[in-house]
Scaffold this motif. Structure first.
Motif, PDB file in Angstrom:
ATOM      1  N   TYR A 273     -49.045 -30.217  26.112  1.00 10.20           N
ATOM      2  CA  TYR A 273     -48.569 -30.550  24.758  1.00 10.20           C
ATOM      3  C   TYR A 273     -47.991 -29.314  24.076  1.00 10.20           C
ATOM      4  N   ILE A 274     -48.681 -28.195  24.209  1.00 12.79           N
ATOM      5  CA  ILE A 274     -48.213 -26.940  23.630  1.00 12.79           C
ATOM      6  C   ILE A 274     -46.918 -26.499  24.296  1.00 12.79           C
ATOM      7  N   ASP A 275     -46.870 -26.537  25.614  1.00 12.93           N
ATOM      8  CA  ASP A 275     -45.670 -26.135  26.350  1.00 12.93           C
ATOM      9  C   ASP A 275     -44.447 -26.961  25.958  1.00 12.93           C
ATOM     10  N   LEU A 276     -44.665 -28.242  25.672  1.00 17.45           N
ATOM     11  CA  LEU A 276     -43.558 -29.164  25.423  1.00 17.45           C
ATOM     12  C   LEU A 276     -43.045 -29.154  23.988  1.00 17.45           C
ATOM     13  N   ASN A 277     -43.664 -28.384  23.112  1.00 24.84           N
ATOM     14  CA  ASN A 277     -43.202 -28.321  21.727  1.00 24.84           C
ATOM     15  C   ASN A 277     -41.718 -27.981  21.601  1.00 24.84           C
ATOM     16  N   PRO A 278     -41.224 -26.946  22.292  1.00 30.74           N
ATOM     17  CA  PRO A 278     -39.803 -26.615  22.159  1.00 30.74           C
ATOM     18  C   PRO A 278     -38.890 -27.706  22.705  1.00 30.74           C
ATOM     19  N   VAL A 279     -39.370 -28.471  23.687  1.00 31.64           N
ATOM     20  CA  VAL A 279     -38.589 -29.580  24.229  1.00 31.64           C
ATOM     21  C   VAL A 279     -38.532 -30.710  23.209  1.00 31.64           C
ATOM     22  N   ARG A 280     -39.675 -31.055  22.618  1.00 29.12           N
ATOM     23  CA  ARG A 280     -39.694 -32.118  21.607  1.00 29.12           C
ATOM     24  C   ARG A 280     -38.829 -31.762  20.411  1.00 29.12           C
ATOM     25  N   ALA A 281     -38.759 -30.467  20.076  1.00 34.63           N
ATOM     26  CA  ALA A 281     -37.961 -30.027  18.934  1.00 34.63           C
ATOM     27  C   ALA A 281     -36.480 -29.910  19.261  1.00 34.63           C
ATOM     28  N   GLY A 282     -36.114 -30.107  20.534  1.00 32.75           N
ATOM     29  CA  GLY A 282     -34.708 -30.034  20.920  1.00 32.75           C
ATOM     30  C   GLY A 282     -34.167 -28.632  21.069  1.00 32.75           C
ATOM     31  N   ILE A 283     -35.051 -27.645  21.178  1.00 29.34           N
ATOM     32  CA  ILE A 283     -34.622 -26.252  21.317  1.00 29.34           C
ATOM     33  C   ILE A 283     -34.188 -25.955  22.745  1.00 29.34           C
ATOM     34  N   VAL A 284     -34.913 -26.512  23.708  1.00 27.52           N
ATOM     35  CA  VAL A 284     -34.614 -26.338  25.137  1.00 27.52           C
ATOM     36  C   VAL A 284     -34.769 -27.682  25.825  1.00 27.52           C
ATOM     37  N   THR A 285     -34.277 -27.767  27.043  1.00 27.76           N
ATOM     38  CA  THR A 285     -34.432 -29.005  27.812  1.00 27.76           C
ATOM     39  C   THR A 285     -35.635 -28.970  28.743  1.00 27.76           C
ATOM     40  N   ALA A 286     -36.153 -27.772  29.018  1.00 28.26           N
ATOM     41  CA  ALA A 286     -37.326 -27.619  29.885  1.00 28.26           C
ATOM     42  C   ALA A 286     -38.207 -26.508  29.335  1.00 28.26           C
TER      43      ALA A 286
END
Length: 234
Positions: free
Chosen positions: A120-133
């Motif tokens: 969940y922590i790792d995926l924060n930037p993905v959920r925010a649309g900052i990165v794709t992975a």
């Protein structure tokens, strides 16, 4: 009416969020991020708090921590907050507060949710649309756990060590876990728990925790409309 103290129990993993006041940025450049991580490493060691995972977003941070003592976690967060704001204000020529009040913290049942919380922590930037992975985002612990970077100050939990007999096996298993995490039930439960500040686990875990804490720890039934969680809040 006095606020109820945050629940902190030694030996249990805690999912912690610290936000900027009024959603303002708490990091203006990479030097700010490096300074915050330096303070996290330093203060975690001083106060006996194991850091399992982290991510530095633009206006908030997520941490997965296990304190050794009752007051280790709050003292660590207080020290980081005070020292970081002092340096941040000096660097950027500003005054006043930076944080949105007290940090949020929720205890989680390790066997059921610890690895899911790391994802969940790792995926924060993905959920925010900052990165794709998650591997594309440099300001999280994800790279350490998939073998792209070494951060010796992190404390991998025993459940991570149990994912494989070799570093490569653990890294591959963890990368696969994160890849399959989006949209899963544990991810939704983690998001709900941290925003309600309630402990997360099965009924036996909650009962044991309430006996230790001598207070209710489960979420109350909502008496007002729920706040919508945006991608930048996650």
């Amino acid at each position: 009416m006095a606020r109820q103290p945050r629940l902190t129990v030694p030996g249990y993993p805690h999912h912690v969020i610290q936000r900027g006041n009024n959603r303002q940025a708490i990091f203006l450049d990479d030097e700010d991020r490096r300074r915050w991580l330096e303070l996290l490493r330093e203060q975690a060691a001083i106060h006996g708090v194991a850091v399992h995972a982290y991510v530095l977003m633009g206006n908030h941070v997520h941490l997965l921590l296990t304190p050794e003592t009752q007051d280790g976690l709050p003292r660590m967060m207080q020290a980081i907050g005070r020292l970081y704001v002092r340096g941040f204000n000096q660097r950027h020529g500003r005054t006043g507060t930076l944080w949105e009040g007290r940090y949020r913290s929720t205890l989680i049942e390790a066997e059921r949710y610890l690895l899911a919380c790391m994802a969940y922590i790792d995926l924060n930037p993905v959920r925010a649309g900052i990165v794709t992975a998650p591997a594309d985002f440099p300001w999280s612990s994800h790279a350490h756990y998939v073998g792209l970077r070494q951060e010796a100050w992190l404390s991998p939990h025993a459940l991570y060590w149990a994912m494989g007999n070799t570093p490569f096996a653990r890294e591959q298993a963890y990368a696969k876990l994160v890849q399959g995490a989006p949209g899963s039930r544990p991810q939704a439960e983690l998001a709900k728990a941290v925003h309600s500040r309630s402990a997360l686990g099965n009924s036996a875990f909650i009962a044991d925790l309430e006996e230790v804490a001598r207070r209710p720890v489960a979420a109350r039934r909502p008496g007002r409309p729920r706040r919508t969680v945006s991608s930048t809040d996650a």
